[in-house]
Design a protein around this motif. Structure first.
Motif, PDB file in Angstrom:
ATOM      1  N   PRO A  83     -12.622  -0.307   2.697  1.00 16.05           N
ATOM      2  CA  PRO A  83     -12.706  -1.774   2.647  1.00 16.05           C
ATOM      3  C   PRO A  83     -13.197  -2.335   1.310  1.00 16.05           C
ATOM      4  N   ALA A  84     -14.217  -1.746   0.721  1.00 16.79           N
ATOM      5  CA  ALA A  84     -14.761  -2.357  -0.507  1.00 16.79           C
ATOM      6  C   ALA A  84     -15.638  -1.380  -1.268  1.00 16.79           C
ATOM      7  N   ILE A 110      -5.567  -5.199  -6.134  1.00 17.57           N
ATOM      8  CA  ILE A 110      -6.140  -6.551  -6.178  1.00 17.57           C
ATOM      9  C   ILE A 110      -5.162  -7.604  -5.635  1.00 17.57           C
ATOM     10  N   ASP A 111      -3.848  -7.361  -5.769  1.00 17.14           N
ATOM     11  CA  ASP A 111      -2.861  -8.311  -5.210  1.00 17.14           C
ATOM     12  C   ASP A 111      -2.452  -7.941  -3.776  1.00 17.14           C
ATOM     13  N   MET A 112      -3.099  -6.953  -3.200  1.00 12.56           N
ATOM     14  CA  MET A 112      -2.894  -6.518  -1.799  1.00 12.56           C
ATOM     15  C   MET A 112      -1.483  -5.988  -1.534  1.00 12.56           C
ATOM     16  N   VAL A 118      -1.818   0.291 -10.298  1.00  9.67           N
ATOM     17  CA  VAL A 118      -2.833   0.651 -11.298  1.00  9.67           C
ATOM     18  C   VAL A 118      -3.935   1.409 -10.571  1.00  9.67           C
ATOM     19  N   THR A 119      -4.366   2.540 -11.147  1.00  9.24           N
ATOM     20  CA  THR A 119      -5.426   3.333 -10.526  1.00  9.24           C
ATOM     21  C   THR A 119      -6.501   3.668 -11.577  1.00  9.24           C
ATOM     22  N   THR A 120      -7.551   4.304 -11.108  1.00  5.27           N
ATOM     23  CA  THR A 120      -8.621   4.738 -12.022  1.00  5.27           C
ATOM     24  C   THR A 120      -8.157   5.876 -12.929  1.00  5.27           C
ATOM     25  N   SER A 161      -8.508   0.430  -2.619  1.00  2.01           N
ATOM     26  CA  SER A 161      -9.152  -0.740  -2.000  1.00  2.01           C
ATOM     27  C   SER A 161      -8.712  -1.984  -2.734  1.00  2.01           C
ATOM     28  N   ILE A 162      -9.000  -3.126  -2.103  1.00  2.00           N
ATOM     29  CA  ILE A 162      -8.625  -4.417  -2.700  1.00  2.00           C
ATOM     30  C   ILE A 162      -9.763  -4.822  -3.631  1.00  2.00           C
ATOM     31  N   ASP A 163      -9.895  -4.085  -4.702  1.00  2.00           N
ATOM     32  CA  ASP A 163     -10.913  -4.330  -5.736  1.00  2.00           C
ATOM     33  C   ASP A 163     -10.238  -4.096  -7.074  1.00  2.00           C
ATOM     34  N   SER A 164     -10.870  -4.604  -8.143  1.00  2.00           N
ATOM     35  CA  SER A 164     -10.310  -4.407  -9.486  1.00  2.00           C
ATOM     36  C   SER A 164     -10.614  -2.998  -9.981  1.00  2.00           C
ATOM     37  N   VAL A 165      -9.887  -2.578 -11.007  1.00  2.00           N
ATOM     38  CA  VAL A 165     -10.161  -1.268 -11.584  1.00  2.00           C
ATOM     39  C   VAL A 165     -11.551  -1.249 -12.236  1.00  2.00           C
ATOM     40  N   HIS A 166     -12.003  -2.405 -12.731  1.00  2.00           N
ATOM     41  CA  HIS A 166     -13.358  -2.470 -13.332  1.00  2.00           C
ATOM     42  C   HIS A 166     -14.416  -2.218 -12.257  1.00  2.00           C
TER      43      HIS A 166
END
Ligand code: BEZ
Length: 221
Positions: free
Chosen positions: A47-48, A109-111, A24-26, A79-84
């Motif tokens: 990283p974030a 998010i699930d790496m 999933v991407t932006t 990155s390991i962040d949500s799409v939101h």
């Protein structure tokens, strides 16, 4: 293949086919094998979201996106962040600086992708991807890999230089010397047989230090 010490996930290496994945991407869902068809791809992790060095790097990719376009190259962040979180960050950076991250950013998010590409290096961070850059050619082969730690931002001039060097090397079947930039002389591949060596020694069309170290100008027209 090399493995991380957290799990036995194989690390992709130069020359490997880029491992396929869906994410999933932006800009919606993508499948790597269907993405950037007939184009080069520069896939990079940060990283974030909402962190200072990452903001400067992502802004660098956004500001210089036209130069990647000119090199027939798509950008793909991760990155390991949500799409939101990604959307909030993209909007925040646009509001504060006017720079818009107009390329897809994977919400890993699930790496899954980070682990697949060795971006999660647990002795640096167990929860954040390192600053990786994968240069992937139109046949989806990995051609160059950079890994940077969390506390050092990458160099956009070097990323573009390396991309152009790879493409120029492929096109003209030459190699690139130290600090090569477009317009500089290139290395003529060394001879592989005595016959080729003898021919090389008589070739006065190239600048030769000795038969194994010869340079020439490229004609780009
Ligand atoms: C940064 O981008 O500034 C950053 C992110 C994670 C750890 C350290 C620095």
């Amino acid at each position: 293949m090399e493995t991380t010490n957290m799990e036995s996930t194989p690390m992709p290496r130069i020359g490997d086919q880029a491992p396929d994945f869906e994410a999933v991407t932006t800009k919606g869902k993508i499948k790597l094998s269907d993405f950037a068809k007939n184009k080069w791809l520069v896939m990079f992790s940060h990283p974030a979201d909402f962190t200072p060095v990452c903001t400067t790097e992502m802004s660098g990719f956004a500001i210089r996106k036209k130069e990647f376009d000119a090199l027939n190259t798509e950008l793909l962040g991760l990155s390991i962040d949500s799409v939101h979180s990604h959307l909030g960050w993209v909007n925040n950076v646009r509001e504060k600086t006017g720079v818009y991250f107009d390329f897809p950013i994977i919400a890993d998010i699930d790496m899954k992708v980070s682990k697949l590409y060795g971006m999660l290096q647990p002795n640096e961070s167990e929860t954040a991807a390192v600053r990786a850059v994968f240069f992937i050619d139109p046949k989806k082969k990995i051609r160059l890999i950079m890994y940077y730690p969390l506390n050092v931002g990458r160099n956009m001039n070097e990323i573009l230089r390396a991309l152009e060097a790879l493409q120029t090397s492929d096109k003209f079947k030459v190699a690139m010397p130290l600090d090569w930039i477009k317009g500089d002389k290139v290395i003529v591949p060394p001879p592989k047989t005595l016959e080729e060596m003898e021919a090389r020694l008589k070739d006065d069309s190239i600048e030769m230090v000795d038969f194994y170290l010869a340079k020439k100008e490229l004609n780009y027209n």
